[in-house]
Each structure stands twice: as structure tokens, then as C-alpha cells.
Motif scaffolding. Structure first.
Motif, PDB file in Angstrom:
ATOM      1  N   GLU A  77       0.839  -1.206   0.000  1.00 20.81           N
ATOM      2  CA  GLU A  77       0.000   0.000   0.000  1.00 20.81           C
ATOM      3  C   GLU A  77       0.872   1.254   0.000  1.00 20.81           C
ATOM      4  OE1 GLU A  77      -2.438   0.483   3.469  1.00 20.81           O
ATOM      5  OE2 GLU A  77      -3.939   1.667   2.377  1.00 20.81           O
ATOM      6  N   GLU A  78       1.947   1.198   0.765  1.00 22.03           N
ATOM      7  CA  GLU A  78       2.832   2.369   0.829  1.00 22.03           C
ATOM      8  C   GLU A  78       3.572   2.571  -0.492  1.00 22.03           C
ATOM      9  OE1 GLU A  78       3.721   2.260   5.646  1.00 22.03           O
ATOM     10  OE2 GLU A  78       4.966   1.104   4.252  1.00 22.03           O
ATOM     11  N   TRP A 132       1.154   4.061  -2.858  1.00 21.85           N
ATOM     12  CA  TRP A 132       0.917   5.474  -2.494  1.00 21.85           C
ATOM     13  C   TRP A 132       2.021   6.377  -3.045  1.00 21.85           C
ATOM     14  CZ3 TRP A 132       3.591   6.742   2.575  1.00 21.85           C
ATOM     15  CH2 TRP A 132       3.647   8.108   2.803  1.00 21.85           C
ATOM     16  N   VAL A 155       2.097   9.323  -5.966  1.00 24.98           N
ATOM     17  CA  VAL A 155       2.602  10.689  -5.777  1.00 24.98           C
ATOM     18  C   VAL A 155       3.502  11.059  -6.953  1.00 24.98           C
ATOM     19  CG1 VAL A 155       4.162  12.124  -4.383  1.00 24.98           C
ATOM     20  CG2 VAL A 155       2.437  10.685  -3.258  1.00 24.98           C
ATOM     21  N   SER A 211      -0.209  19.402  -4.037  1.00 22.48           N
ATOM     22  CA  SER A 211      -0.180  17.963  -4.280  1.00 22.48           C
ATOM     23  C   SER A 211       0.749  17.250  -3.305  1.00 22.48           C
ATOM     24  CB  SER A 211       0.195  17.656  -5.732  1.00 22.48           C
ATOM     25  OG  SER A 211       1.427  18.222  -6.047  1.00 22.48           O
ATOM     26  N   GLY A 237      -0.281  14.286  -0.855  1.00 28.03           N
ATOM     27  CA  GLY A 237       0.499  13.061  -0.716  1.00 28.03           C
ATOM     28  C   GLY A 237       0.759  12.722   0.734  1.00 28.03           C
ATOM     29  N   SER A 253      -2.303  11.396   2.348  1.00 27.42           N
ATOM     30  CA  SER A 253      -2.546   9.989   1.999  1.00 27.42           C
ATOM     31  C   SER A 253      -1.747   9.079   2.915  1.00 27.42           C
ATOM     32  CB  SER A 253      -2.166   9.720   0.545  1.00 27.42           C
ATOM     33  OG  SER A 253      -2.974  10.462  -0.326  1.00 27.42           O
ATOM     34  N   ILE A 305      -2.974   6.092   5.588  1.00 31.69           N
ATOM     35  CA  ILE A 305      -2.460   4.713   5.711  1.00 31.69           C
ATOM     36  C   ILE A 305      -2.064   4.430   7.158  1.00 31.69           C
ATOM     37  CG2 ILE A 305      -0.564   3.189   5.039  1.00 31.69           C
ATOM     38  CD1 ILE A 305      -0.587   4.643   2.297  1.00 31.69           C
TER      39      ILE A 305
END
Lengths: 527, 480
Positions: free
Chosen positions: A128-129, A132, A136, B219, B223, B226, B230
Motif C-alpha cells: 500500500e505504501e 501510495w 505521488v 499535491s 500526498g 494519503s 495509511i
């Protein structure tokens, strides 16, 4: 004010039976630990981390340490600004496995994420990281060049919560008591690294985590021993002893070496150079003790002193050219408590203060619960009264003799009187106020080294053998490691470290003891 | 160009005039109400007061002094400034000196009726207290934060709140953004200057590079958020507040980027040329720069709310009649209040102590003077900014030597949109009705009531602020 002054050793609250769910292994504390708790790097830890991560030793991003656990807006702003400052240094570019200023490729960016973010997050990334961070990068790439996209990705990594926070989960194992989890090798690596180095793990520590070497406490101990030989660990121990245990950096209730107020008319020797000398001396002494084997006895009895010219004058020794090691008079000095830094910080602007010296000793070096002074306390420094032939000691005894004061001062004063031969800057004085004889006899009440002593030299020798002092040191060390008091589930760990440290004279054994304790190696589920 | 700056030469007309730059469209809130601003100034350590923990005044015949130097020179309603407040003469008609106000969240709920921890965390929150490891924390937000959040809805600004501080000895922040959420304050004026004004370019043309950087910043923040999302899945419920607060801060930073993009003209404050971040500054220089930054930010429409804490420092650059090296922290000097009465051990030095304390406390008032005059000298609409602003000045203690949170300093400056009737002294000590000079003390007025009045002054219909410790709920009477 009714303050209980019973000489109780605070901070550890040991429970000899250990936690209820603990399973005692031969020679070790019952397995139990505190619940996982999210916390973030201190400002110092963040700075050290990004310096190591980017390999830029002189980078100086500015962060702030909040008063509480919840991050303030200012901290969030500064973290963002720090990331921008660091990316502007362009040091991250050397970690990109392709020419950054060229066309680049998505595969190159993926490799950068795999290597750089893994180091930044101190563990392998989850899927997941990875996804992610790739998002980006790809989002940035839509409107930016490859180099700009790498910059943007790096901006995210350098302020990512996965870097800034330490979130421990542990691993479930069927052999463990219910609710208890073993910290992963990577989690143990971070604990070790931030404890001993105030920074991220190095490649060898990460490798040990990856190989499983940190899955055993022997493996943890091996790495800890290696790390203790590094200069960064010496800085950590020095800072712990000098700034935190002795309190020479100042706190909310007193100022430190650099900020203390001294009357130049009374102490013409005082100067910024003297204060720099005081700090250098106490730090060099702790460094030397650690380098020589970490002996507590040496810490409290050494007459070695690293002095500059003004400090040599305070000690009455020949001034060196620059700074140098000298031997102090064994009849006048023994260990860290007889050094000018401690004696001057815990004095008043014009005179010595047996109350401040004694309070620091019994409260912070011996962990005796004596409570805070009542709010109505008279803070006027106890000085010599004009026209009267009374010593500071006599005036202190008179001022604190009332029952409302005596409960605590019966413990504080006899400890503080040990230092009566040292004036407010830490220089030896044979007589007081020109002619008054000095009485430096005293007693360490509420400790295991009871009985009277004749002065600071004898007292320091007693302290060097004191279990009370060692137990307190462990309590203070525990508080440094976890930034909180021990939880009830950690009481057995604390007791075990204290018990083992009592058999040793080596400060480093305390460090190694704690990093092998269940409190350090395990965690309960987050609440 | 969406952001412009008048530089010397380029905007000669603007130089010398305290121009209200955001006048074009920003003097009025989104809902049509006039823009209002709140500045909370907080002096750590209390003042020269004879108020005991219960508020009863010491008669000054024993060991404690009996001076009420925070008080007015005349007990009547028409305000005649007392010895500490003399620097405020030029804005006296904007002052409301409130006496007989207790911080009841502290006096009624803290052990012994108050101490440093309880007094500090309740001083601006009037909230219940959470204690862990002997450290106190507030269970509610401070008044500045509540007002800032609401004003930002009505009048969006790039900086919801500015938190500044003249640093030095103190016992903890009185500022909270939520339960157990201490607010940190910036002490470096140059860092504040950079945060407020970096990016204000001298050209009047669109700058594509600035636009790109701004978009990238947004942005990047997306990020990071996000990543917080998590991480949020991994932490226990006790730690969610940490993640959520961090996320909220980043959202605010995103909004800031948008709002700065639409920022109109701004005149930068002077005095920062050549200064560097981390520069060593004497407290008075630092204090003046911080005040100037608050003024500039408000004139530029960058913020509606600011706080300025003043630590308990010895004003060593001013005359120190008691002795330049007598104390290292201000609180120790203040503790002598108990010793300088005619029967106290420091009686011989009483006059010197009082003079030094007055000098110290008056310096604090010079910062308020600079602030209030700066607002007053800035035209706005038919009046000036001080007509539409409120400075709320207080402390955790009245008499710091006995840690009294009764009859605390409470001084309002500004009309908050012609809401308050100023130029007055109001004493809520019930015993003073019959005898204005009485030493007896009894009050039903608490900071809860003052803060409720502040909310109402800013147009909100709250009937209570804080916990249940107030004797009576509702706004403070007689203010309007």
C-alpha cells in the motif's frame, strides 16, 4: 503544607511478582510490556535522521518540540518547511539510480522509492505504501519534469508520517502471553537507534533487522554493544547524565550553565569563557568515564578535570595553555557533584545554596519523593546577614526549622550541607565570609547509605556505592527511553534492570540491561 | 498578478500611511458582517496585586505588601490608569479594565485552589483538567482558537491564527486547539516574517513558476495526507487524535495556499531587513518585532486572530532597582511579594522591589501600547482597526507569589465592532459596591463569563464558555 517526605524511591514502583500474565524465564523478568503508543521524532531526532538519510551532515532544518503529544499547527508548518529546505539542498538526487536531470523513467522512480523510502521509513514498505508513493510520483509527472517529480516525491517522503512517527505494532506469537506481541526486528532497530544515537538505524542495524538477528535479545544486545562504542552513543550518555540527570541544561524551575545569573562583583572570575569551560569539563568527565569503562565509582570519585584557564583559577590549579586535563586536590574534589558546573548552577547569584544543591541531589539523583516546595515558600536567597556572624548553613537551619518546612528539609539540608566548602561559583573556600568556620558534615537520609559523612568527598564515596542512586539512575534512564513513567506492566522489567545493575559498576550495563528487558523488546496491542 | 507588494519607490503613496490593504472585498465577512479581529496577549506570572487565593486583599501591614498596582488610580467607572497601565494613556478610551474576575476553572477545581499547572491550562480555556505523570493538560480549547475557527468560516484568511511569544521562563502554554492539544508558539520574528510574506513578489505580472510551485505544494500536502490515512489504520483509538490533528493542519495549509493565491496588496513591515532566522534578540526588540508582525498580518488581511505570550523574564535592559543579579527568573522576583511588607524579611527593600516590578510590568504594557496604537492608527471604514478589534489581555495569576487565580488581570482594549463600551473600569467584587476600597472580596464573575462575552461580541449567540465551574453562566454584565 503537608508534603510527605518519607524517602520513598520514586519512579520505578517495582512489583516483584511481575505482571499477572507474565511467564518467567530463568534469569529474566516476566514477559510483559506497555501498550503500543504512537509518538513522533523529537526535533533533534528529525534533524539527525534527515542528515543521515541524505548524507548531509551540516543540514539544519528547524523543527519545534511541542509540549504535548498532539502535533501543533506550528510543528506541521515547520515539518513542511523543513522538507522544502532539504529538497532545495538537492542532496536526495544522489540516491536516484538514474540521471535525475534526464528523461528518467518510471522504473527508476520505483527503484528510488524502494531504496530511499525504505531507509526513510526504517523498514520495508508495504504494498500500500509503495503504491501510495508511486501515485505521488506519477501524479507529479503529469505536469512536471522527471527531476521535479522526484523532488515532489522526496518532499512527501521527508515529511511523511511513516518517517516522522514511530508506530509500533509488534508480531503475534503463540508462545507469548495473551495480548503481548514481539516487536519486529525493524521496530527493535528503530528503538535502539533512537535511544542510543538519536537518529535512524545505520545499514548494519537494518541488516541485522532483515536477517532476524534482532529477533533475540542476545542479538539486540550485540547490536547495542556495537552502537555504544560509537561517538553518537557517547553523546547520548553525556547528554543524559549532564543535561537530564544533573539538570545542567536547565528546566522550568532553574536555569542552566549558560543562563545562570552570577554577580560579577562577587565572582569576577565569571565569564562566558568560564562557563564554556564548566560545560566542557563536565562533558569531558562523563565522556572519559564512559570511555574508561562506565564506572559509577569513577563518576563520583574522579579528580580528573579538563580545564581552561578561568576554570583552573576556580579550582586553584595551574592554568594550562588552552584546555587540558589536570588532577584536582583529592581533599577538595571527588566526582561530578564537586565540579563547578553543578555547584554553580545550584547556587544563588551571590552565594552558595545548600538547599538547591541538596534538593537536586535527593530529588533527581536519588529519586526521593520530597514533593515540590509549597507555593508560599520564601524564595529569597539565604545569605549572610549584615552584622551577624552566622554561616549560610546556620541561616538555612534557622529558616527551615519550622515544622511546615522541616519535613522535607530534614532530608534536603543534610545532603546539601556536604557542599558547604564550595562558594556560589564552585570555588573552594576554607572559611566563610572571611572568618567563619565551615561545617560540611551531613547525612544521606532515606537512602541505603545511611550514617553521617564529613563533607562532599566522603558523601560522593558513599553515593558511588549506593543502590538507591543506581535504582534512581535506572528510573531516570527508563523515563528517557520511553518519555514517560513505567506502566504497571513494565514494573518487573524495571526491577530486573535495577537488580542486575546493582551488581555492576558499569553505566553501560544499565543501558544493555534495559534494551534486553521485556519492556524494550515487546509491546501490547495499541489501545 | 494575484499577489503584489508595494515596495519602496514602487508604492510611494503607501509608504507612511498605515494602509488597510485588504480593504477591497475583505473588510467584510462572507456573511456581510464587518471583519473583526481578536488578539490575546498573555503575561506569564501575574502582576503586582494583593489578592489572596480567595481574592481577599492583603492589608499590607504584615509580611505581604498591600499594593494594587494593576488597579486603576481611581475606583470609579471612568477609567483613570494606574501605575502599571500608564503606557496605555493614548488608547485609554479604548480600554475596559475588569476587576473581580476569577479563573474559577482553577480556583474551584485545582488542589490548593491553584498552582502553576492548573492555572496555566485553564487561564484561557476555562476547561476541566487532565493530569498524567503530574503534568496538567486542558480538556478544552482556548478562547482564541474557538474565535479563530469561527471567524475563518466568516472571513477566510490564510493564517487562521498566529501564535507568537516573547520567550523565557514560564510554566507552560495556556493555548489549546482541543482537549490535550497544546499549541506551540513561534518565538522567532524572522521565521514569522518568512512564513507570512515569502512569495510576495514585486512584479505585477502572473508568474508561471509561482503557480507551478503553489500547485505542487498542494499535491505534496495531498500526498502526505494519503500517508496519514495509511498510518491511521495502524494506530489505536487513543492515538487517532494525533493523526487527525496532523491531517487537519495539512488541510489548513492547503487552504492557506489557495488564499494566498488571491491575496491583494500588502505592505511588508520594516525592521526585518538583514535579519536572519535564529538571530539572538533582546526581549524588547523581539517583542516589538512580534507586535509589528501581528499588525502587518492583520492589515494585510492574513489573519483574524493572534496570540502573544510574554514570558516571566527579568527586564535586565531596563533599570533594576532591586539589583541586576538578584534573580535569574521573573517568578522568583515576584515571589518576594510575600516578603516586602512592613513585617517581612525584605521590608527594607520594599520600595526597590515595587519599582523594579513596576518597571517590568510596565514594559509588558508597552507591547500592548504598540499593538493598540498600531490598530488605532490604521484607518478602517469610518473609524480605525481598533474599533473593530479586541485585545484581550490576561495572566494565569493575580499575585504570582501566592499563585492566586482570583481577581486575575483582565484588560480588554478595543471595541470589537463598537460592541463594548470602553474607557471604563468595572469592578465585579460584590464587596466593593458599598466600599470601593474594601479589602473584602466576593465575586460571581469568572473568566467563563468574560469569554462568553467575547464570543457574543464577535456575533455568536453562545450563552456559556468552558466547564461547569462558573458560579453563574452567561456573559459578563455591564460590558455593552
Amino acid at each position: 503544607m503537608g508534603v510527605a517526605c518519607v524517602g520513598h524511591i520514586g519512579g520505578s514502583d517495582p512489583d516483584p511478582n511481575g505482571g499477572a500474565e507474565g511467564t518467567r524465564e530463568p534469569g529474566s523478568a516476566p514477559l510483559d510490556a506497555a501498550p503500543a503508543r504512537l509518538h513522533h521524532l523529537t526535533a533533534r531526532q528529525y534533524v539527525n535522521t534527515v542528515r543521515d538519510l541524505l548524507d548531509v551532515k551540516d543540514a539544519s532544518p528547524v523543527l519545534v518540540d511541542d509540549e504535548g503529544d498532539v502535533p501543533s499547527m506550528l510543528l506541521a508548518e515547520k515539518l513542511t518547511a523543513a522538507a522544502e529546505y532539504l529538497v532545495a539542498l538537492k542532496a536526495h538526487k544522489k540516491f536516484v539510480p538514474c540521471p535525475v536531470d534526464g528523461a528518467g523513467s518510471d522504473e527508476c522512480a520505483k527503484q528510488y522509492i524502494d531504496t530511499f523510502a525504505t531507509r526513510a521509513f526504517r523498514r520495508p514498505l508495504t504494498d500500500e505504501e509503495t503504491s501510495w508513493l508511486l501515485t505521488v510520483y506519477l501524479t507529479a509527472k503529469k505536469t512536471n519534469t522527471f527531476a521535479q517529480s522526484i523532488d515532489e516525491l522526496t518532499l512527501v517522503i521527508l515529511q511523511a508520517p511513516q518517517l516522522f512517527y514511530i508506530a509500533e505494532e509488534g508480531l503475534a506469537e503463540s508462545s507469548l502471553p495473551g495480548g503481548l506481541r514481539r516487536l519486529s526486528g525493524y521496530e527493535r532497530a528503530s528503538r535502539l537507534s533512537y535511544l542510543l544515537w538519536d537518529s535512524m538505524p545505520d545499514a548494519e542495524l537494518m541488516s541485522a533487522a532483515k536477517s532476524g538477528a534482532l529477533d533475540t535479545k542476545e542479538g539486540v544486545a550485540a547490536q547495542a554493544k556495537r552502537m555504544l562504542s560509537d561517538d553518537r552513543a557517547r553523546v547520548t550518555l553525556r547528554r543524559f547524565v549532564v543535561d537530564e540527570w544533573l539538570g545542567l541544561a536547565g528546566t522550568r524551575t532553574h536555569v542552566g550553565i549558560e543562563d545562570m545569573v552570577k554577580d560579577p562583583a562577587v565572582f569576577p572570575v565569571d565569564s562566558p569563557t568560564l562557563r564554556a569551560g564548566m560545560r566542557a569539563e563536565i562533558e569531558h568527565l562523563v565522556d572519559k568515564v564512559v570511555a574508561d569503562g562506565g564506572s559509577i565509582k569513577q563518576l563520583f570519585t574522579s579528580t580528573d578535570a579538563y580545564v581552561n584557564a578561568p576554570l583552573a583559577k576556580v579550582y586553584g590549579v595551574t592554568a594550562p595553555s588552552g584546555s587540558a586535563w589536570v588532577k584536582l586536590d583529592t581533599a577538595q574534589r571527588a566526582g561530578i557533584l564537586t565540579r563547578a558546573s553543578f555547584l554553580a548552577v545550584y547556587s544563588n547569584p551571590t552565594v552558595k545554596s545548600p538547599i538547591r544543591r541538596g534538593a537536586q541531589l535527593v530529588k533527581h539523583l536519588l529519586c526521593l519523593e520530597i514533593g515540590d516546595p509549597p507555593p508560599t515558600v520564601n524564595p529569597t536567597p539565604v545569605t549572610h546577614e549584615p552584622g551577624k556572624s552566622q554561616t549560610i548553613r546556620q541561616n538555612v537551619e534557622a529558616k527551615t526549622s519550622e515544622p511546615v518546612c522541616a519535613g522535607c528539609h530534614n532530608i534536603v539540608n543534610p545532603a546539601g550541607f556536604a557542599f558547604e566548602h564550595y562558594d556560589g561559583i564552585g570555588a573552594w573556600e576554607q572559611v566563610e565570609a572571611g572568618s567563619l568556620p565551615i561545617d560540611w558534615t551531613g547525612e544521606l537520609r532515606g537512602t541505603d547509605v545511611k550514617g553521617t559523612f564529613n563533607g562532599a568527598i566522603e558523601m560522593s564515596q558513599k553515593l558511588a556505592e549506593s543502590r538507591t542512586l543506581k535504582d534512581c539512575l535506572v528510573s531516570r534512564w527508563f523515563r528517557k527511553v520511553f518519555a514517560r513513567s513505567p506502566a504497571p506492566t513494565e514494573a518487573a522489567s524495571v526491577l530486573e534492570v535495577q537488580t542486575n545493575f546493582a551488581k555492576s559498576d558499569d553505566l553501560k550495563e544499565m543501558v544493555l540491561g534495559l534494551v534486553q528487558s521485556p519492556a524494550f523488546l515487546y509491546v501490547r496491542g495499541a489501545e | 498578478m494575484d499577489r503584489r507588494m508595494f515596495l519602496k519607490g514602487a508604492g510611494a503613496i503607501a509608504i507612511g500611511l498605515p494602509l488597510l490593504e485588504y480593504h477591497h472585498g475583505k473588510a467584510w465577512g462572507r456573511d456581510g458582517t464587518p471583519a473583526k479581529r481578536l488578539i490575546v496577549t498573555f503575561e506569564h506570572g501575574g502582576t503586582i496585586s494583593p489578592a489572596s487565593r480567595g481574592g481577599t486583599k492583603d492589608n499590607g501591614l504584615g509580611e505581604h505588601h498591600g499594593w494594587d498596582d494593576w488597579g486603576p488610580a481611581d475606583p470609579g467607572e471612568s477609567l483613570v490608569l494606574g501605575p502599571i497601565h500608564t503606557p496605555l494613556e493614548s488608547v485609554r478610551e479604548y480600554c475596559l479594565l475588569l476587576r473581580g474576575i476569577d479563573n474559577m476553572a482553577c480556583t474551584k477545581k485545582a488542589p490548593y485552589g491553584g498552582d502553576h499547572g492548573y492555572a496555566n491550562v485553564t487561564a484561557l480555556t476555562a476547561a476541566d483538567v487532565f493530569v498524567v505523570d503530574k503534568d496538567q493538560s486542558s480538556l478544552g480549547p482556548s478562547i482564541d482558537h474557538v474565535v479563530a475557527q469561527r471567524l475563518a468560516e466568516r472571513n477566510p484568511v490564510a493564517f487562521k491564527e498566529l501564535h507568537l511569544m516573547v520567550p523565557g521562563h514560564q510554566y507552560g502554554t495556556p493555548l489549546y486547539s482541543a482537549a490535550k492539544s497544546e499549541v506551540s508558539s513561534e518565538t522567532d520574528p524572522v521565521a514569522v516574517f518568512k512564513a507570512l510574506f515569502t512569495g510576495f513578489t514585486p512584479t505585477g505580472m502572473p508568474d508561471p513558476e509561482l503557480t507551478r510551485i503553489r500547485n505542487n505544494k498542494k499535491s505534496v500536502l495531498d500526498g502526505v495526507m494519503s500517508g496519514l490515512g495509511i498510518l491511521r489504520k495502524k494506530v489505536g483509538k487513543n492515538d487517532l487524535a494525533i493523526i487527525d490533528a496532523h491531517t487537519e493542519h495539512l488541510r489548513e495549509l492547503e487552504k492557506r495556499i489557495e488564499l494566498l493565491a488571491a491575496q491583494p496588496t500588502c505592505t511588508l513591515p520594516t525592521g526585518f531587513e538583514g535579519r536572519k532566522v535564529g538571530e539572538s534578540l533582546r526581549a524588547d526588540v523581539r517583542g516589538n518585532l512580534l507586535v509589528d508582525l501581528i499588525l502587518a498580518a492583520m492589515r494585510c488581511g492574513l489573519t483574524n486572530v493572534a496570540t502573544l505570550q510574554i514570558a516571566d523574564i527579568i527586564t535586565s535592559w531596563l533599570p533594576t532597582p532591586y539589583g541586576p543579579v538578584a534573580f535569574d527568573i521573573g517568578h522568583s522576583l515576584h515571589h518576594l511579594a510575600r516578603e516586602v511588607g512592613p513585617k517581612g524579611p525584605e521590608a527594607a527593600n520594599a520600595a526597590k522591589w515595587r519599582e523594579e516590578m513596576q518597571i517590568n510590568r510596565r514594559w509588558r504594557m508597552t507591547l500592548l501600547q504598540r499593538l493598540a496604537e498600531g490598530l488605532k492608527n490604521t484607518p478602517e471604514g469610518a473609524g480605525n482597526m481598533l474599533d473593530n478589534s479586541l485585545i484581550l489581555h490576561t495572566s494565569e495569576f493575580s499575585d504570582g507569589s501566592v499563585h492566586s487565580s482570583a481577581d486575575i488581570p483582565m484588560l480588554l482594549i478595543g471595541k470589537a465592532g463598537n460592541y463594548f463600551r470602553t474607557g471604563r473600569h468595572l469592578n465585579y467584587n460584590d464587596k466593593a459596591v458599598a466600599d470601593p476600597k474594601t479589602l473584602a472580596y466576593s465575586t460571581t464573575a469568572s473568566t467563563h463569563n468574560v469569554f462568553t462575552s467575547v464570543l457574543q461580541a464577535f456575533g455568536y449567540d453562545d450563552t456559556h464558555f468552558g466547564n461547569d465551574a462558573a458560579t453563574v453562566k452567561g456573559p459578563l454584565p455591564r460590558l455593552v
